[in-house]
Design an enzyme around this catalytic site. Structure first.
Site, PDB file in Angstrom:
ATOM      1  N   SER A   7      25.605 -24.499  17.285  1.00 38.61           N
ATOM      2  CA  SER A   7      24.389 -24.981  16.647  1.00 38.61           C
ATOM      3  C   SER A   7      24.110 -26.397  17.141  1.00 38.61           C
ATOM      4  CB  SER A   7      24.552 -24.989  15.122  1.00 38.61           C
ATOM      5  OG  SER A   7      23.538 -25.799  14.572  1.00 38.61           O
ATOM      6  N   HIS A  32      22.040 -21.842  19.382  1.00 38.54           N
ATOM      7  CA  HIS A  32      21.414 -21.758  18.067  1.00 38.54           C
ATOM      8  C   HIS A  32      20.597 -23.027  17.817  1.00 38.54           C
ATOM      9  CE1 HIS A  32      21.390 -20.120  13.924  1.00 38.54           C
ATOM     10  NE2 HIS A  32      21.410 -21.393  13.547  1.00 38.54           N
ATOM     11  N   ASP A  34      18.239 -24.926  15.207  1.00 41.46           N
ATOM     12  CA  ASP A  34      17.855 -24.961  13.798  1.00 41.46           C
ATOM     13  C   ASP A  34      16.548 -25.717  13.606  1.00 41.46           C
ATOM     14  OD1 ASP A  34      20.027 -23.639  12.314  1.00 41.46           O
ATOM     15  OD2 ASP A  34      21.280 -25.186  13.223  1.00 41.46           O
ATOM     16  N   MET A  36      13.785 -26.906  11.084  1.00 44.29           N
ATOM     17  CA  MET A  36      13.623 -27.145   9.636  1.00 44.29           C
ATOM     18  C   MET A  36      12.352 -27.942   9.381  1.00 44.29           C
ATOM     19  SD  MET A  36      17.487 -28.181   8.554  1.00 44.29           S
ATOM     20  CE  MET A  36      18.926 -27.377   9.282  1.00 44.29           C
ATOM     21  N   HIS A  65      16.342 -20.510  14.900  1.00 46.31           N
ATOM     22  CA  HIS A  65      16.583 -20.218  13.488  1.00 46.31           C
ATOM     23  C   HIS A  65      15.545 -20.992  12.669  1.00 46.31           C
ATOM     24  CE1 HIS A  65      19.519 -20.612   9.842  1.00 46.31           C
ATOM     25  NE2 HIS A  65      18.489 -19.840   9.597  1.00 46.31           N
ATOM     26  N   MET A  67      13.884 -22.263   9.666  1.00 42.42           N
ATOM     27  CA  MET A  67      13.987 -22.517   8.229  1.00 42.42           C
ATOM     28  C   MET A  67      12.704 -23.216   7.829  1.00 42.42           C
ATOM     29  SD  MET A  67      17.971 -23.578   8.284  1.00 42.42           S
ATOM     30  CE  MET A  67      17.934 -23.798  10.045  1.00 42.42           C
ATOM     31  N   MET A 136      23.530 -16.367   5.860  1.00 35.75           N
ATOM     32  CA  MET A 136      23.879 -17.780   5.695  1.00 35.75           C
ATOM     33  C   MET A 136      25.166 -17.866   4.874  1.00 35.75           C
ATOM     34  SD  MET A 136      21.832 -19.768   7.343  1.00 35.75           S
ATOM     35  CE  MET A 136      22.655 -21.253   6.798  1.00 35.75           C
ATOM     36  N   ASP A 174      26.460 -17.918   9.670  1.00 35.89           N
ATOM     37  CA  ASP A 174      26.026 -19.276  10.006  1.00 35.89           C
ATOM     38  C   ASP A 174      26.325 -20.227   8.856  1.00 35.89           C
ATOM     39  OD1 ASP A 174      24.767 -21.571  10.916  1.00 35.89           O
ATOM     40  OD2 ASP A 174      22.733 -20.763  10.724  1.00 35.89           O
TER      41      ASP A 174
HETATM   42  C1  DX5 Z   1      22.397 -24.992   8.393  1.00 34.80           C
HETATM   43  C2  DX5 Z   1      22.197 -24.463   9.772  1.00 34.80           C
HETATM   44  C3  DX5 Z   1      23.455 -24.194  10.524  1.00 34.80           C
HETATM   45  C4  DX5 Z   1      24.319 -25.417  10.728  1.00 34.80           C
HETATM   46  C5  DX5 Z   1      25.737 -25.023  10.993  1.00 34.80           C
HETATM   47  O1  DX5 Z   1      21.211 -24.937   7.693  1.00 34.80           O
HETATM   48  O2  DX5 Z   1      21.480 -23.228   9.729  1.00 34.80           O
HETATM   49  O3  DX5 Z   1      23.164 -23.575  11.754  1.00 34.80           O
HETATM   50  O4  DX5 Z   1      23.873 -26.224  11.760  1.00 34.80           O
HETATM   51  O5  DX5 Z   1      26.516 -26.158  11.052  1.00 34.80           O
HETATM   52  P1  DX5 Z   1      28.070 -26.144  10.667  1.00 34.80           P
HETATM   53  O6  DX5 Z   1      28.742 -25.196  11.616  1.00 34.80           O
HETATM   54  O7  DX5 Z   1      28.496 -27.552  10.840  1.00 34.80           O
HETATM   55  O8  DX5 Z   1      28.165 -25.649   9.247  1.00 34.80           O
HETATM   56 ZN    ZN Z   2      21.325 -22.170  11.628  1.00 41.06          ZN
END
Ligand code: DX5
Ligand code: ZN
Length: 228
Positions: A7, A32, A34, A36, A65, A67, A136, A174
Protein backbone atom coordinates in the site's frame (compact mmCIF):
# COMPACT_ATOMS: atom_id res chain seq x y z
CA UNK A 1 -2.30 -17.81 -5.99
CA UNK A 2 -0.83 -15.62 -3.26
CA UNK A 3 -0.31 -11.99 -4.22
CA UNK A 4 1.32 -9.26 -2.16
CA UNK A 5 0.18 -5.68 -2.68
CA UNK A 6 2.21 -2.91 -1.04
CA UNK A 7 0.00 0.00 0.00
CA UNK A 8 1.61 3.23 -1.21
CA UNK A 9 -0.14 5.06 1.64
CA UNK A 10 2.96 4.30 3.72
CA UNK A 11 5.48 5.50 1.14
CA UNK A 12 7.42 8.76 1.09
CA UNK A 13 4.99 10.89 -0.95
CA UNK A 14 7.76 13.29 -1.96
CA UNK A 15 9.32 10.38 -3.91
CA UNK A 16 6.16 8.60 -5.04
CA UNK A 17 7.53 7.48 -8.41
CA UNK A 18 10.78 6.10 -7.01
CA UNK A 19 8.87 4.31 -4.26
CA UNK A 20 6.63 2.68 -6.85
CA UNK A 21 9.63 1.38 -8.78
CA UNK A 22 11.25 0.24 -5.54
CA UNK A 23 8.15 -1.85 -4.73
CA UNK A 24 8.07 -3.36 -8.20
CA UNK A 25 11.74 -4.36 -7.91
CA UNK A 26 11.10 -5.73 -4.41
CA UNK A 27 8.66 -8.28 -5.87
CA UNK A 28 5.21 -6.68 -5.48
CA UNK A 29 2.48 -8.46 -7.45
CA UNK A 30 0.26 -5.42 -7.58
CA UNK A 31 0.31 -1.88 -6.27
CA UNK A 32 -2.38 -0.73 -3.88
CA UNK A 33 -3.35 2.93 -4.21
CA UNK A 34 -5.52 4.28 -1.40
CA UNK A 35 -7.75 7.09 -2.61
CA UNK A 36 -9.49 8.93 0.25
CA UNK A 37 -11.84 11.88 -0.01
CA UNK A 38 -12.02 13.11 3.59
CA UNK A 39 -15.72 12.32 3.56
CA UNK A 40 -16.19 8.57 3.25
CA UNK A 41 -13.16 8.30 5.53
CA UNK A 42 -11.65 10.98 7.78
CA UNK A 43 -8.49 11.40 5.72
CA UNK A 44 -7.52 12.83 2.33
CA UNK A 45 -4.84 11.30 0.13
CA UNK A 46 -4.71 11.63 -3.66
CA UNK A 47 -6.83 11.12 -6.75
CA UNK A 48 -6.72 10.12 -10.39
CA UNK A 49 -4.11 12.74 -11.50
CA UNK A 50 -1.46 11.20 -9.25
CA UNK A 51 -2.24 7.70 -10.56
CA UNK A 52 -2.04 9.05 -14.10
CA UNK A 53 1.39 10.51 -13.42
CA UNK A 54 2.62 7.17 -12.01
CA UNK A 55 1.24 5.07 -14.86
CA UNK A 56 4.08 5.63 -17.38
CA UNK A 57 6.66 4.55 -14.81
CA UNK A 58 5.60 0.92 -14.57
CA UNK A 59 3.46 -1.76 -16.15
CA UNK A 60 2.63 -3.38 -12.81
CA UNK A 61 -1.05 -3.87 -11.97
CA UNK A 62 -2.55 -0.85 -10.20
CA UNK A 63 -5.42 -1.43 -7.79
CA UNK A 64 -7.18 1.86 -6.98
CA UNK A 65 -8.86 1.42 -3.61
CA UNK A 66 -11.51 4.13 -3.69
CA UNK A 67 -12.57 5.21 -0.20
CA UNK A 68 -14.83 7.90 -1.57
CA UNK A 69 -18.48 8.64 -1.13
CA UNK A 70 -19.57 8.54 -4.79
CA UNK A 71 -17.30 6.14 -6.68
CA UNK A 72 -19.59 5.95 -9.73
CA UNK A 73 -18.86 9.60 -10.58
CA UNK A 74 -15.15 8.90 -10.88
CA UNK A 75 -14.88 5.45 -12.51
CA UNK A 76 -14.03 6.89 -15.90
CA UNK A 77 -11.36 9.16 -14.40
CA UNK A 78 -9.62 6.28 -12.64
CA UNK A 79 -9.89 4.01 -15.67
CA UNK A 80 -8.38 6.69 -17.90
CA UNK A 81 -5.67 7.33 -15.31
CA UNK A 82 -4.59 3.71 -15.72
CA UNK A 83 -6.03 1.80 -12.77
CA UNK A 84 -6.29 -1.88 -13.75
CA UNK A 85 -8.51 -2.85 -10.85
CA UNK A 86 -11.02 -0.46 -9.33
CA UNK A 87 -12.12 -1.25 -5.78
CA UNK A 88 -15.02 0.58 -4.17
CA UNK A 89 -17.01 0.21 -0.98
CA UNK A 90 -20.42 -1.38 -0.70
CA UNK A 91 -21.20 1.25 1.97
CA UNK A 92 -20.61 4.14 -0.47
CA UNK A 93 -23.56 6.08 -1.97
CA UNK A 94 -23.28 4.80 -5.55
CA UNK A 95 -25.55 1.93 -6.68
CA UNK A 96 -23.41 -1.19 -6.53
CA UNK A 97 -24.48 -3.01 -9.73
CA UNK A 98 -24.30 0.18 -11.77
CA UNK A 99 -20.82 0.93 -10.46
CA UNK A 100 -19.60 -2.60 -11.24
CA UNK A 101 -21.04 -2.24 -14.75
CA UNK A 102 -19.31 1.10 -15.23
CA UNK A 103 -15.98 -0.45 -14.24
CA UNK A 104 -16.51 -3.35 -16.65
CA UNK A 105 -17.56 -1.03 -19.44
CA UNK A 106 -14.36 0.91 -18.91
CA UNK A 107 -12.49 -2.37 -19.46
CA UNK A 108 -11.21 -2.63 -15.88
CA UNK A 109 -11.49 -5.29 -13.20
CA UNK A 110 -14.14 -4.72 -10.56
CA UNK A 111 -13.55 -5.23 -6.87
CA UNK A 112 -16.00 -4.63 -4.03
CA UNK A 113 -14.88 -3.74 -0.51
CA UNK A 114 -16.59 -4.26 2.83
CA UNK A 115 -15.84 -2.44 6.09
CA UNK A 116 -15.37 -4.39 9.34
CA UNK A 117 -18.86 -3.60 10.65
CA UNK A 118 -20.83 -4.55 7.53
CA UNK A 119 -22.27 -8.06 7.12
CA UNK A 120 -20.31 -9.88 4.44
CA UNK A 121 -23.47 -11.55 3.14
CA UNK A 122 -24.39 -8.22 1.50
CA UNK A 123 -21.64 -8.91 -1.03
CA UNK A 124 -22.99 -12.30 -2.06
CA UNK A 125 -25.49 -11.13 -4.68
CA UNK A 126 -22.66 -9.38 -6.56
CA UNK A 127 -20.03 -12.12 -6.48
CA UNK A 128 -20.69 -13.45 -9.99
CA UNK A 129 -19.81 -10.10 -11.54
CA UNK A 130 -16.69 -9.36 -9.49
CA UNK A 131 -13.02 -10.08 -10.09
CA UNK A 132 -12.01 -9.48 -6.49
CA UNK A 133 -13.45 -8.79 -3.06
CA UNK A 134 -11.66 -6.71 -0.46
CA UNK A 135 -12.30 -7.41 3.19
CA UNK A 136 -11.12 -4.49 5.32
CA UNK A 137 -9.30 -5.90 8.32
CA UNK A 138 -9.11 -2.44 9.97
CA UNK A 139 -11.44 0.56 9.81
CA UNK A 140 -10.54 2.32 6.56
CA UNK A 141 -8.80 5.69 6.72
CA UNK A 142 -5.31 5.23 8.06
CA UNK A 143 -2.30 2.97 7.75
CA UNK A 144 -0.53 1.45 10.73
CA UNK A 145 -3.59 0.20 12.62
CA UNK A 146 -4.00 -3.16 14.35
CA UNK A 147 -5.62 -6.07 12.54
CA UNK A 148 -9.20 -6.78 13.74
CA UNK A 149 -9.39 -10.58 14.31
CA UNK A 150 -13.21 -10.66 14.04
CA UNK A 151 -12.88 -9.89 10.31
CA UNK A 152 -11.49 -13.41 9.77
CA UNK A 153 -15.00 -14.83 10.00
CA UNK A 154 -15.97 -12.64 7.04
CA UNK A 155 -13.09 -13.91 4.95
CA UNK A 156 -14.01 -17.49 5.85
CA UNK A 157 -17.70 -17.05 4.96
CA UNK A 158 -16.75 -15.40 1.70
CA UNK A 159 -14.33 -18.13 0.68
CA UNK A 160 -16.89 -20.80 1.59
CA UNK A 161 -19.51 -19.08 -0.55
CA UNK A 162 -17.09 -18.78 -3.49
CA UNK A 163 -16.11 -22.45 -3.20
CA UNK A 164 -19.78 -23.47 -3.01
CA UNK A 165 -20.48 -21.56 -6.23
CA UNK A 166 -17.30 -22.65 -7.97
CA UNK A 167 -16.03 -19.07 -8.18
CA UNK A 168 -12.30 -18.49 -8.45
CA UNK A 169 -12.35 -15.04 -6.90
CA UNK A 170 -9.42 -13.16 -5.43
CA UNK A 171 -10.10 -12.33 -1.79
CA UNK A 172 -8.00 -9.48 -0.53
CA UNK A 173 -7.29 -8.61 3.10
CA UNK A 174 -6.34 -4.98 3.79
CA UNK A 175 -5.21 -3.44 7.05
CA UNK A 176 -2.80 -4.51 9.76
CA UNK A 177 -1.30 -7.28 7.63
CA UNK A 178 2.09 -8.31 8.99
CA UNK A 179 4.11 -11.47 9.58
CA UNK A 180 1.96 -11.98 12.71
CA UNK A 181 -1.42 -11.71 10.97
CA UNK A 182 -0.97 -12.77 7.34
CA UNK A 183 -1.10 -16.47 8.25
CA UNK A 184 -4.51 -16.32 9.87
CA UNK A 185 -5.90 -14.29 6.96
CA UNK A 186 -4.54 -16.89 4.53
CA UNK A 187 -5.96 -19.77 6.57
CA UNK A 188 -9.34 -18.06 6.54
CA UNK A 189 -9.25 -17.95 2.74
CA UNK A 190 -7.67 -14.68 1.62
CA UNK A 191 -5.08 -14.90 -1.15
CA UNK A 192 -4.24 -11.22 -1.81
CA UNK A 193 -2.60 -9.29 1.00
CA UNK A 194 -2.24 -5.51 1.21
CA UNK A 195 0.53 -4.31 3.47
CA UNK A 196 1.65 -0.74 4.04
CA UNK A 197 3.61 -0.29 7.24
CA UNK A 198 4.86 -3.91 7.35
CA UNK A 199 6.62 -3.39 4.00
CA UNK A 200 7.61 0.28 4.11
CA UNK A 201 8.89 0.16 7.70
CA UNK A 202 10.97 -2.95 7.05
CA UNK A 203 14.74 -2.54 6.52
CA UNK A 204 14.40 -4.37 3.18
CA UNK A 205 11.07 -4.28 1.35
CA UNK A 206 11.98 -7.37 -0.69
CA UNK A 207 12.56 -9.42 2.47
CA UNK A 208 9.26 -8.26 3.96
CA UNK A 209 7.37 -9.13 0.76
CA UNK A 210 9.04 -12.56 0.52
CA UNK A 211 8.28 -13.32 4.13
CA UNK A 212 4.60 -12.37 3.84
CA UNK A 213 4.31 -14.47 0.70
CA UNK A 214 6.00 -17.51 2.23
CA UNK A 215 3.89 -17.44 5.38
CA UNK A 216 0.68 -17.07 3.34
CA UNK A 217 1.65 -19.89 0.98
CA UNK A 218 2.50 -22.19 3.87
CA UNK A 219 -0.80 -21.49 5.64
CA UNK A 220 -2.84 -21.91 2.46
CA UNK A 221 -1.20 -25.27 1.78
CA UNK A 222 -2.29 -26.41 5.22
CA UNK A 223 -5.83 -25.64 4.18
CA UNK A 224 -5.86 -26.73 0.53
CA UNK A 225 -9.61 -26.39 0.10
CA UNK A 226 -9.22 -22.64 0.43
CA UNK A 227 -6.20 -22.16 -1.78
CA UNK A 228 -6.54 -21.15 -5.40
C1 DX5 B 1 -6.50 1.84 5.15
C2 DX5 B 1 -5.98 1.46 3.80
C3 DX5 B 1 -4.92 0.41 3.82
C4 DX5 B 1 -3.68 0.80 4.59
C5 DX5 B 1 -2.92 -0.41 5.01
O1 DX5 B 1 -7.64 2.59 5.01
O2 DX5 B 1 -7.04 0.95 2.99
O3 DX5 B 1 -4.60 0.02 2.51
O4 DX5 B 1 -2.84 1.63 3.87
O5 DX5 B 1 -1.86 -0.03 5.81
P1 DX5 B 1 -1.25 -0.98 6.94
O6 DX5 B 1 -0.74 -2.21 6.24
O7 DX5 B 1 -0.18 -0.17 7.56
O8 DX5 B 1 -2.38 -1.33 7.88
ZN1 ZN C 1 -6.43 0.10 1.08
Amino acid sequence: MVKIAPSMLSCDFSRFGEELIRMEKAGADLIHLDVMDGCFVPNITFGAPIIKSLRPLSGITFDAHLMIIEPLRYIEDFALAGADIITFNIEARSPVSQTINAIKQAGRKASLCVKPGTPVELLFEHLDLLDMVLVMTVEPGFGGQSFIPETLTKIRLLREECTRRGLDLDIQADGGISRQTVGSAARAGANVFVAGSAIFNAPQAADAIDELRLIAQREMRQNPEESI
